[in-house]
Design an enzyme around this catalytic site. Structure first.
Site, PDB file in Angstrom:
ATOM      1  N   CYS A 233      10.445  20.837  63.893  1.00 47.95           N
ATOM      2  CA  CYS A 233      10.137  19.584  64.602  1.00 47.95           C
ATOM      3  C   CYS A 233       8.669  19.598  65.022  1.00 47.95           C
ATOM      4  CB  CYS A 233      11.076  19.384  65.773  1.00 47.95           C
ATOM      5  SG  CYS A 233      11.399  20.858  66.751  1.00 47.95           S
ATOM      6  N   SER A 234       8.393  19.828  66.289  1.00 46.11           N
ATOM      7  CA  SER A 234       6.996  19.741  66.725  1.00 46.11           C
ATOM      8  C   SER A 234       6.713  20.664  67.902  1.00 46.11           C
ATOM      9  CB  SER A 234       6.672  18.296  67.109  1.00 46.11           C
ATOM     10  OG  SER A 234       7.555  17.884  68.137  1.00 46.11           O
ATOM     11  N   CYS A 235       7.406  21.811  67.986  1.00 46.74           N
ATOM     12  CA  CYS A 235       7.183  22.732  69.102  1.00 46.74           C
ATOM     13  C   CYS A 235       5.721  23.164  69.127  1.00 46.74           C
ATOM     14  CB  CYS A 235       8.106  23.938  68.979  1.00 46.74           C
ATOM     15  SG  CYS A 235       9.836  23.448  68.993  1.00 46.74           S
TER      16      CYS A 235
ATOM     17  N   CYS B 115       5.356  24.033  63.388  1.00 49.31           N
ATOM     18  CA  CYS B 115       6.769  24.019  63.731  1.00 49.31           C
ATOM     19  C   CYS B 115       7.468  23.346  62.559  1.00 49.31           C
ATOM     20  CB  CYS B 115       7.058  23.260  65.023  1.00 49.31           C
ATOM     21  SG  CYS B 115       8.836  23.134  65.322  1.00 49.31           S
TER      22      CYS B 115
HETATM   23 FE    FE Z   1       9.784  22.160  67.148  1.00 47.54          FE
END
Ligand code: FE
Length: 190
Positions: free
Chosen positions: A94-96, A91
């Site tokens: 961000c951190s999906c 991602c």
């Molecule tokens: Fe994300």
């Protein structure tokens, strides 16, 4: 960060917006119930059952649902690794991450170096993870978003013909479903 989280939780609780017991249930679910063992079950089923694999690639959420599991929040897409194509997930924003099938993301998944280098130099990132692919294997990097998350179906290891799904699942590592690793070799079954 911990203090800020605790302060926020206290305020939300005092104002009656959240029930601490409900939070505990959610935290317990992510710590002990939801984890990469769920994704591993899905991958093992796909290895053992070609029809299921077709359905998984066509509509991952529906196929996961067949196993009595729910891919809840988001659009889930399963991508299959082959000798010619290796899929890897990041991602960049961000951190999906596909929480429903893989649980909590590893710390490095959220790190800036991984998020940028996975796109610029995926082969180099894979080498850092100890994965060296043949030069003619194409690497495809998938950028997760809040709406769309990816589950990599790693290649089935050689020497596993006739294995049951449970034994197959023991070879499916978390990283192999992110695409930063491969499934364990048959001889490395725990
Ligand atoms: Fe994300």
């Amino acid at each position: 960060m911990q203090l800020r989280v605790r302060a926020l939780e206290t305020i939300l609780t005092e104002k009656g917006y959240v029930d601490p017991k409900a939070l505990d249930v959610i935290i317990d679910a992510y710590e002990s119930k939801i984890g990469p063992h769920i994704g591993a079950r899905v991958v093992a089923k796909a290895w053992a059952d070609p029809d299921f694999k077709r359905r998984l690639i066509a509509d991952a959420a529906a196929a996961v649902g067949e196993l009595g599991l729910t891919a809840r929040s988001t659009h889930l897409i399963a991508v299959e690794n082959t000798r010619r194509l290796h899929n890897m997930v990041v991602c960049t924003l961000c951190s999906c991450y596909p929480w429903d099938v893989l649980g909590l993301p590893p710390v490095w998944y959220k790190s800036a170096p991984y998020r940028s280098r996975a796109v610029i130099d995926p082969r180099g990132v894979l080498a850092d993870f100890g994965v060296i692919l043949p030069a003619d294997t194409e690497i495809r990097v998938w950028d997760s978003t809040a709406e769309t998350r990816y589950l990599v179906v790693p290649m089935r290891p050689a020497g596993t013909d006739g294995w049951g799904e449970e034994k197959l699942a023991s070879l499916v590592t978390r990283d192999s479903m992110i695409g930063t690793g491969l499934a364990l070799a048959a001889g490395d079954a725990p």
